[in-house]
Scaffold this motif. Structure first.
Motif, mmCIF file in Angstrom:
data_model
loop_
_atom_site.group_PDB
_atom_site.id
_atom_site.type_symbol
_atom_site.label_atom_id
_atom_site.label_comp_id
_atom_site.label_asym_id
_atom_site.label_seq_id
_atom_site.Cartn_x
_atom_site.Cartn_y
_atom_site.Cartn_z
ATOM 1 N N CYS A 126 0.844 -1.196 0.000
ATOM 2 C CA CYS A 126 0.000 0.000 0.000
ATOM 3 C C CYS A 126 0.879 1.245 0.000
ATOM 4 O O CYS A 126 1.746 1.395 0.860
ATOM 5 N N ILE A 127 0.642 2.128 -0.971
ATOM 6 C CA ILE A 127 1.443 3.336 -1.123
ATOM 7 C C ILE A 127 0.504 4.528 -1.097
ATOM 8 O O ILE A 127 -0.407 4.627 -1.918
ATOM 9 N N ALA A 128 0.722 5.423 -0.118
ATOM 10 C CA ALA A 128 -0.183 6.553 0.083
ATOM 11 C C ALA A 128 0.588 7.859 0.046
ATOM 12 O O ALA A 128 1.771 7.921 0.399
ATOM 13 N N GLY A 173 -4.275 10.613 1.202
ATOM 14 C CA GLY A 173 -4.544 9.307 0.600
ATOM 15 C C GLY A 173 -4.297 8.133 1.528
ATOM 16 O O GLY A 173 -4.536 6.985 1.156
ATOM 17 N N ILE A 174 -3.850 8.400 2.752
ATOM 18 C CA ILE A 174 -3.632 7.343 3.739
ATOM 19 C C ILE A 174 -4.953 6.793 4.257
ATOM 20 O O ILE A 174 -5.004 5.706 4.851
ATOM 21 N N LEU A 204 3.121 -0.883 4.168
ATOM 22 C CA LEU A 204 2.541 0.438 3.984
ATOM 23 C C LEU A 204 3.641 1.479 3.815
ATOM 24 O O LEU A 204 4.506 1.621 4.682
ATOM 25 N N ILE A 205 3.602 2.184 2.697
ATOM 26 C CA ILE A 205 4.523 3.275 2.407
ATOM 27 C C ILE A 205 3.707 4.561 2.388
ATOM 28 O O ILE A 205 2.798 4.723 1.570
ATOM 29 N N PHE A 206 4.026 5.477 3.298
ATOM 30 C CA PHE A 206 3.254 6.711 3.418
ATOM 31 C C PHE A 206 4.193 7.901 3.320
ATOM 32 O O PHE A 206 5.104 8.061 4.133
ATOM 33 N N ALA A 207 3.982 8.739 2.313
ATOM 34 C CA ALA A 207 4.798 9.932 2.108
ATOM 35 C C ALA A 207 3.911 11.168 2.206
ATOM 36 O O ALA A 207 2.804 11.194 1.672
ATOM 37 N N THR A 223 8.399 14.526 3.092
ATOM 38 C CA THR A 223 8.887 15.118 1.848
ATOM 39 C C THR A 223 8.884 16.649 1.866
ATOM 40 O O THR A 223 9.206 17.272 0.853
ATOM 41 N N GLY A 224 8.518 17.255 3.007
ATOM 42 C CA GLY A 224 8.478 18.708 3.091
ATOM 43 C C GLY A 224 9.808 19.294 3.544
ATOM 44 O O GLY A 224 10.816 18.590 3.702
#
Length: 557
Positions: A409-411, A415-416, A443-446, A480-481
């Motif tokens: 799962c990539i969010a 989108g999480i 789960l990959i959450f960026a 990513t900020g």
């Protein structure tokens, strides 16, 4: 790595349906074209208009078919029922949600292209009616006198409705462009409502039109001698400019030709699809009668709120979404949101949504929740939470997570939400649902917002403790900020700086599945920005092999 295999596996059904639909539309065009080219009842009309008559009628048949079908993908209740039926047979139901919207857009392009052919053909036909006035048989002409162009365009139902439909179609198309849709969503939404007027004009477009056919070909074969009653051998050419169709008859002419308008059969094409769409709308109106009470609002960050609802009639499943309406903002606007927490006995039938301030409607909704309270504990109406109506739940490709043994799962950003709903459900289920096949969830959450990362991490951490190892959940968070003074969230052991390296993630996943199984399918789920979903889809195609297949799913409304 075999990108071609991955494309066939993930996008094969999409292109297959496109090709089949183009073939069906092409066969319908060819059949109608030949009917008007070789039909005896159209010989005299063909002498006036030539091949452009066939082009106009062939494109009209394709328009009838596509305008009938374009409504069906937007029937949410119909798609929901189909999803429930197919889910009992196979896990591969991602096309039901992903392809309905894209198929609707594809048919829209077909309608636009065919309309161009139809309009161009009739522009030539109008000029032909004016230039090639049939002096011998006046009834085959649209008027008893030699008309002017404006007489046909503005003096017939067909001409007026045709102009109006073309303008409406251009308005719908231009406001549907991605640039306009993103910047001016309300313009796109309201312009699409004009389709009701379009269909009313569409049904009456051919009513008493200028095209006329002969109805007594059994007593008057086109081209025979009108003044002789005896049997005569004649050679009939259906096109004065193209001698490709020649009829040879040995018949008796007993009367003069009789002509009537071709007639309007559009209602036969669009009748059933429109009826299905109306039934779908009625079902949605009935489901929208029940309002949901806001029990709590929590501000996750400056532009994202978590709204808790109580509605005993609503039973969404993890991964599903609902439409939300707020009469205090707009009575006709309904916006989709993924369910973050599904209602269960453990949470007192409370379900939650995350709403991000990203447009006119969401901006006003977030603003109205500030400084307000639940209606049960506040007597002042001005300080109560706004009243909302809920429509749903509706099926989504995100529902299939629990049906895969391996899920990636990539969010991105908000989108999480569909992935949080599954993790929270696994924590509260406690192994009761024996149909869950999921054994490993990555789960990959960026995100570029520290607060949403921290809030999600805390929720996931608490839920993982309740799962008790029934499902191996591996979570990686990426910030990513820009770096700020709040280094605790950014430098956390579970939160990394920078974007996730998707290539390495897929390589590790392939190695893990190779070690664990001889052959398997990994469900890949992406929810977030368009660019991120596009990259995930590309990696799924690149790393899919006969041994490890990556089935791509994405959240799409």
């Amino acid at each position: 790595m075999n990108s071609q295999f991955g494309k066939c596996y993930n996008q094969g059904f999409k292109y297959f349906t496109r090709v089949i639909w183009c073939v069906v539309s092409g066969l319908l065009f060819w059949r109608t074209y030949e009917h008007y080219r070789t039909g005896l009842e159209y010989v005299y009309l063909h002498e006036i208009l030539g091949t452009w008559l066939c082009l106009a009628r062939g494109s009209a048949a394709v328009l009838n078919l596509n305008c009938a079908v374009v409504l069906l993908p937007m029937c949410h209740t119909l798609v929901w029922l189909l999803n429930r039926v197919v889910r009992r047979v196979t896990v591969n139901t991602r096309w039901l949600k992903m392809e309905t919207k894209s198929f609707h857009i594809f048919i829209g392009y077909v309608i636009l292209l065919t309309t161009g052919v139809h309009v161009a053909a009739h522009v030539v036909n109008i000029n032909s009616f004016c230039e090639n006035f049939h002096e011998e048989f006046l009834e085959v002409n649209p008027f008893s006198y030699k008309p002017k162009i404006y007489s046909i365009v503005f003096g017939t139902v067909t001409g007026v409705t045709g102009i109006l439909m073309t303008l409406i179609l251009l308005m719908i198309f231009l406001t549907s462009l991605k640039v306009v849709r993103r910047r001016c969503f309300n313009t796109f939404w309201y312009s699409h409502r004009i389709f009701v007027v379009f269909y009313l004009l569409f049904v009456f477009h051919g009513f008493r039109g200028p095209l006329r056919k002969q109805i007594n070909v059994d007593k008057h074969i086109p081209g025979c001698h009108r003044n002789r009653i005896d049997e005569t051998m004649v050679i009939i050419t259906s096109n004065t400019t193209d001698n490709s169709s020649i009829y040879i008859s040995n018949e008796t002419c007993s009367e003069m030709p009789t002509f009537v308008p071709i007639g309007c059969h559009t209602w036969l094409w669009v009748g059933i699809p429109v009826l299905i769409y109306i039934c779908d709308v009625v079902c949605r109106i009935f489901r929208r009668r029940h309002s949901a009470e806001i029990s709590d609002v929590r501000h996750i960050c400056d532009d994202i709120i978590e709204v808790s609802f109580y509605n005993s009639d609503l039973k969404p499943r993890p991964g599903q979404y609902v439409f939300v309406n707020c009469n205090q903002i707009s009575t006709i606007e309904w916006h989709p949101f993924s369910v973050v927490q599904v209602p269960t006995i453990c949470n007192n039938n409370i379900f939650k949504l995350w709403i991000k301030s990203s447009g006119d409607w969401t901006d006003q909704f977030v603003e109205k929740t500030k400084g307000t309270k639940s209606g049960s504990c506040c007597e002042d109406p001005m300080q109560r939470y706004p009243t909302v109506q809920i429509d749903g739940p509706y099926s989504s490709s995100m529902e299939n997570i629990l049906k895969y043994k391996f899920a990636l799962c990539i969010a991105g950003g908000v989108g999480i939400t569909p992935f949080l709903s599954h993790i929270l459900y696994l924590a509260e289920d406690r192994g009761k649902n024996k149909k869950i096949k999921l054994k490993c969830l990555h789960l990959i959450f960026a995100g570029r917002n520290e607060d949403i990362l921290q809030s999600s991490f805390e929720t996931i951490q608490k839920s993982c403790e309740k799962v008790n190892g029934r499902v191996d959940i591996d979570v990686k968070l990426f910030y990513t900020g820009k770096l700020t003074k709040n280094k605790n969230a950014v430098t956390s052991a579970k939160i990394q700086n920078g974007r996730p390296q998707l290539g390495q993630i897929f390589k590790n996943m392939s190695a893990k599945t190779t070690f664990a199984n001889k052959r398997c399918t990994v469900g890949v789920f992406a929810c977030g920005p368009v660019a991120m979903c596009t990259d995930v889809a590309r990696y799924c195609n690149t790393y899919s092999t006969l041994h490890t297949r990556y089935a791509f799913h994405k959240e799409s409304f």
